[in-house]
Write an enzyme that holds these catalytic residues in place. Structure first.
Site, PDB file in Angstrom:
ATOM      1  N   CYS A  95       1.152  -1.087   0.313  1.00 58.01           N
ATOM      2  CA  CYS A  95      -0.031   0.086  -0.038  1.00 58.01           C
ATOM      3  C   CYS A  95       0.907   1.193  -0.338  1.00 58.01           C
ATOM      4  CB  CYS A  95      -1.140  -0.086   1.143  1.00 58.01           C
ATOM      5  SG  CYS A  95      -2.033  -1.259   1.220  1.00 58.01           S
ATOM      6  N   ARG A 120       5.368   0.224  -6.080  1.00 57.49           N
ATOM      7  CA  ARG A 120       4.981  -0.360  -4.963  1.00 57.49           C
ATOM      8  C   ARG A 120       4.187  -1.603  -5.444  1.00 57.49           C
ATOM      9  NH1 ARG A 120       6.110   3.166  -0.083  1.00 57.49           N
ATOM     10  NH2 ARG A 120       4.837   1.626   1.205  1.00 57.49           N
ATOM     11  N   TRP A 168      -2.735  -2.492  -1.261  1.00 59.78           N
ATOM     12  CA  TRP A 168      -2.669  -4.235  -1.532  1.00 59.78           C
ATOM     13  C   TRP A 168      -3.508  -4.818  -0.642  1.00 59.78           C
ATOM     14  CZ3 TRP A 168       0.861  -8.221   0.400  1.00 59.78           C
ATOM     15  CH2 TRP A 168       0.694  -9.259  -0.744  1.00 59.78           C
ATOM     16  N   ASN A 223      -1.768   1.712   5.379  1.00 57.93           N
ATOM     17  CA  ASN A 223      -1.207   0.673   5.668  1.00 57.93           C
ATOM     18  C   ASN A 223      -0.549  -0.237   6.988  1.00 57.93           C
ATOM     19  OD1 ASN A 223      -0.911   2.345   3.088  1.00 57.93           O
ATOM     20  ND2 ASN A 223       1.415   3.056   3.333  1.00 57.93           N
ATOM     21  N   GLY A 224      -0.329  -1.706   6.101  1.00 62.40           N
ATOM     22  CA  GLY A 224       0.212  -2.194   7.507  1.00 62.40           C
ATOM     23  C   GLY A 224      -1.649  -3.011   8.049  1.00 62.40           C
ATOM     24  N   GLU A 280      18.774 -17.350  -6.765  1.00 63.35           N
ATOM     25  CA  GLU A 280      18.597 -15.670  -7.370  1.00 63.35           C
ATOM     26  C   GLU A 280      17.336 -15.841  -8.935  1.00 63.35           C
ATOM     27  OE1 GLU A 280      17.667 -13.385  -5.841  1.00 63.35           O
ATOM     28  OE2 GLU A 280      17.409 -11.637  -7.219  1.00 63.35           O
ATOM     29  N   LYS A 329      13.649 -14.909  -9.430  1.00 68.92           N
ATOM     30  CA  LYS A 329      13.500 -14.241 -11.569  1.00 68.92           C
ATOM     31  C   LYS A 329      12.662 -14.527 -11.966  1.00 68.92           C
ATOM     32  CE  LYS A 329      14.603 -10.969  -9.236  1.00 68.92           C
ATOM     33  NZ  LYS A 329      15.165 -10.730  -8.369  1.00 68.92           N
ATOM     34  N   GLU A 385       8.503 -15.137 -10.624  1.00 69.27           N
ATOM     35  CA  GLU A 385       8.404 -13.558 -10.044  1.00 69.27           C
ATOM     36  C   GLU A 385       7.634 -13.085 -10.973  1.00 69.27           C
ATOM     37  OE1 GLU A 385       9.880 -10.744  -7.677  1.00 69.27           O
ATOM     38  OE2 GLU A 385      11.835 -11.347  -8.522  1.00 69.27           O
ATOM     39  N   HIS A 433      19.057 -36.517  -4.188  1.00 68.33           N
ATOM     40  CA  HIS A 433      18.604 -37.533  -3.203  1.00 68.33           C
ATOM     41  C   HIS A 433      17.221 -37.345  -3.314  1.00 68.33           C
ATOM     42  CE1 HIS A 433      22.480 -38.251  -1.208  1.00 68.33           C
ATOM     43  NE2 HIS A 433      22.940 -36.850  -1.423  1.00 68.33           N
ATOM     44  N   LYS A 463       6.400  -3.989  -3.979  1.00 71.26           N
ATOM     45  CA  LYS A 463       7.553  -4.254  -4.509  1.00 71.26           C
ATOM     46  C   LYS A 463       8.204  -3.517  -3.199  1.00 71.26           C
ATOM     47  CE  LYS A 463      11.699  -2.481  -5.868  1.00 71.26           C
ATOM     48  NZ  LYS A 463      12.271  -3.775  -6.168  1.00 71.26           N
TER      49      LYS A 463
END
Ligand code: AGP
Length: 615
Positions: free
Chosen positions: A2, A27, A79, A105-106, A488, A492, A495, A511, A610
């Site tokens: 948010c 964001r 969000w 926000n939160g 990483e 990428k 996402e 294994h 973000k």
């Protein structure tokens, strides 16, 4: 996650809020909304939209045909956490009278019990959000005689959770009241305007004279007026923020998207991050560190925590700290640390790594480490972010604002900064042989040029990505320093391209996961010439024998490796400990190309934010 922008004063505060919302878009959000106090001071005008990627355009269209002149205005990008991403749940939320509006926000953790009380006393709620509770609580305080600021202060006493809020009230048309606990919020004022924002960038067009609110501070923001009080109602002086960058740097600069721009900014990010901190002879200096040589020498153990790409940077740093500084080092996912009751022996130095400096999991892990007696450092890209302000010392990366949701330049800058810190610690502890500091400094300082050489081959990486863009099953393998690079690379791809990509230690495949390998599987391996190269290549053979197509990151001029692979992402050779900085770049480009070929929005991948400010 948010975002909040509020503007009061100016001839057109609505236009300033719309511009702020566009700067907050990066964001990640699923709905957005605006409220403004009508100039008459009698009512609020509100518009909300929940259209993926198009909400702000909708708001702009409504604003064009919409209200008359407005006084204080609030904007919000949401969000979803509590309640689906829909127009009813989009902020701003109103009280029963429609005269109080809040953006948030939160999370308000005790929202259920508060909602039950409000319902009992006859308030009518219209959304499934925790946020709306606050509008009604404030309404009740105003009905009991409080003004807006006093009402918010009283409400904060009963709220639990981490949040930043901004409110307006039709009866006080030029005023915005803002408050925070954990989630960041900046405020600013000039003679003719006032601003509140969750991001510095969104506030800059109103004023550069900005102040960061501390936990449990309530600010009254109006043209020519900035009053901040603590929860007891005492006046406090807010902390001034030094804003060293401009909004222009956050624009695309001719690239098709922010991600490709940011990939190309990586040589600069690496060079800027080392500037003045590592010198060619091997001397190091980290200005905001907050630990002197003696304290560094007293370090018995380093605990690195982070999430996502930042966690991968921690995994790399562990090797550098152990090999150069001879100090036990561990890396842990931030969201796990907090809940496992870690035992932190005396002399533990915890480093919380976070591009945004806001990730709530990392912030809580940092607080937990401190509570258990560790000294804490924040490694972040955002000056004056919550984590930077709370830590005992800071390791700032200098990647500049990163807009693309997928971390690229900020990750590279984290790797570089962590390695510079490992060198700094090693020097303080006297664990390097003669001549080694100079050699390692040379390797670090050479990284910017090496990334530049990697980027000269960008088209090769992109065309390999395009070639494999229809594949559905990827396995990323690596050993030792190659493993976090593989992790990483896989992150990428997941996402951005929405493709299954499993990262695994190459030696561990046999294994269990090897049973998944069959024709059609694509394996991407980090196959640079490290001491483990032969073992990695043996693992490659195991994959090929089961029908997988194997692509690999390999050193320039290494014909043998190229012959053993089905496709190569060539990089200039570097020493193993700094190699992740160079090897990760082709994997970013590869994922970018797969995502673009699939028609995905690389800057705003679906479901992602973000800045992740919820647990
Ligand atoms: C990386 O591409 C991701 N978008 C994500 O994993 C990110 O690294 C993570 O959310 C941590 O963010 P931070 O560095 O701001 O704390």
């Amino acid at each position: 996650m948010c975002g909040i922008i509020g503007v009061t004063g100016l001839s057109d505060p609505l236009a300033a809020v719309l511009e702020g919302l566009e700067l907050l878009e990066y964001r990640g959000y699923d709905s957005a909304g605006i409220v403004g106090v009508e100039a008459s001071g009698q009512a609020l005008w509100r518009v909300r939209a929940a259209e993926h990627g198009g909400s702000i355009d909708r708001l702009r269209a409504e604003a064009d045909g919409g209200p008359g002149p407005l006084r204080a205005c609030l904007g919000h990008t949401r969000w979803a956490t509590h309640g689906a991403p829909s127009e009813e749940n989009a902020h701003p939320h109103l009280d029963c009278s429609g005269r109080v509006a809040v953006v948030h926000n939160g999370i308000i953790e005790n929202h259920r019990e508060l909602a039950a009380e409000l319902d009992r006393s006859g308030h009518k709620r219209t959304s499934a959000t925790d946020t709306e509770i606050l509008a009604h609580l404030v309404e009740a305080e105003i009905d009991a005689g409080a003004d807006l600021a006093e009402a918010v202060r009283r409400c904060l006493l009963v709220l639990r959770g981490d949040f930043a809020v901004a409110l307006v009230h039709a009866a006080e048309p030029d005023l915005i009241v803002a408050a925070r606990r954990t989630s960041p919020l900046v405020v600013g004022t000039t003679a003719s305007a006032g601003v509140v924002a969750s991001d510095v960038a969104a506030a800059l067009s109103t004023t550069r004279q900005l102040y960061a609110l501390e936990d449990d501070q309530v600010a009254e923001v109006a043209p020519g007026r900035l009053l901040v009080r603590d929860l007891e109602g005492r006046r406090v002086e807010p902390a001034r923020i030094d804003v060293a960058w401009s909004v222009e740097r956050a624009l695309k600069g001719g690239y098709p998207d922010f991600m490709s721009k940011e990939i190309h900014e990586q040589p600069r990010a690496a060079a800027d991050t080392l500037l003045g901190r590592v010198s060619p002879g091997g001397a190091t200096e980290i200005e905001e560190l907050g630990l002197d040589e003696e304290e560094l020498r007293a370090t018995r153990r380093v605990l690195l925590v982070g999430c996502g790409s930042s966690y991968h940077a921690c995994l790399v740093a562990r090797h550098a700290l152990e090999r150069w500084a001879a100090v036990p080092a561990e890396a842990e996912i931030a969201s796990e640390l907090r809940y496992r009751e870690p035992v932190l022996a005396e002399g533990t130095l915890a480093i919380a790594v976070s591009q945004s400096g806001e990730t709530v999991d990392s912030l809580h892990a940092m607080r937990e480490a401190r509570r258990r007696g560790a000294r804490v450092l924040a490694l972040t890209n955002v000056v004056d972010s919550v984590m930077a302000r709370e830590a005992d010392g800071v390791l700032y990366t200098r990647a500049g604002p990163e807009v693309g949701v997928a971390s690229t330049k900020s990750h590279v800058a984290q790797l570089v900064m962590l390695e510079a810190f490992a060198l700094h610690l090693a020097r303080a502890r006297g664990t390097l042989r003669e001549g080694e500091p100079g050699r390692l400094a040379g390797e670090l300082l050479g990284l910017a040029a090496s990334i530049g050489r990697v980027l000269e081959r960008e088209e090769d990486y992109l065309s390999l990505g395009r070639r494999f863009s229809a594949s559905e099953n990827f396995y990323y393998l690596g050993r030792r320093l190659g493993l976090p690079v593989a992790m990483e690379g896989a992150l990428k791809l997941k996402e951005l391209a929405y493709v299954r990509a499993e990262a695994y230690p190459a030696g561990e495949m046999k294994h269990g996961p090897i049973s998944l390998i069959e024709p059609g599987a694509v394996v991407v391996v980090v196959a640079t010439r490290t001491p483990l190269w032969e073992k990695v290549m043996a693992n490659v053979e195991e994959m090929r024998a089961r029908g997988a197509t194997v692509l690999g990151v390999a050193d320039e001029g290494d014909e043998e490796t190229a012959r053993l692979l089905d496709g190569v992402l060539v990089v200039p050779p570097t020493s193993e400990l700094v190699s992740p900085v160079v090897c990760v770049v082709p994997l970013q480009c590869f994922a970018y190309a797969v995502a673009r070929a699939r028609g995905n929005d690389v800057d705003r991948p679906r479901n992602l934010a973000k800045v992740v400010t919820v647990e």
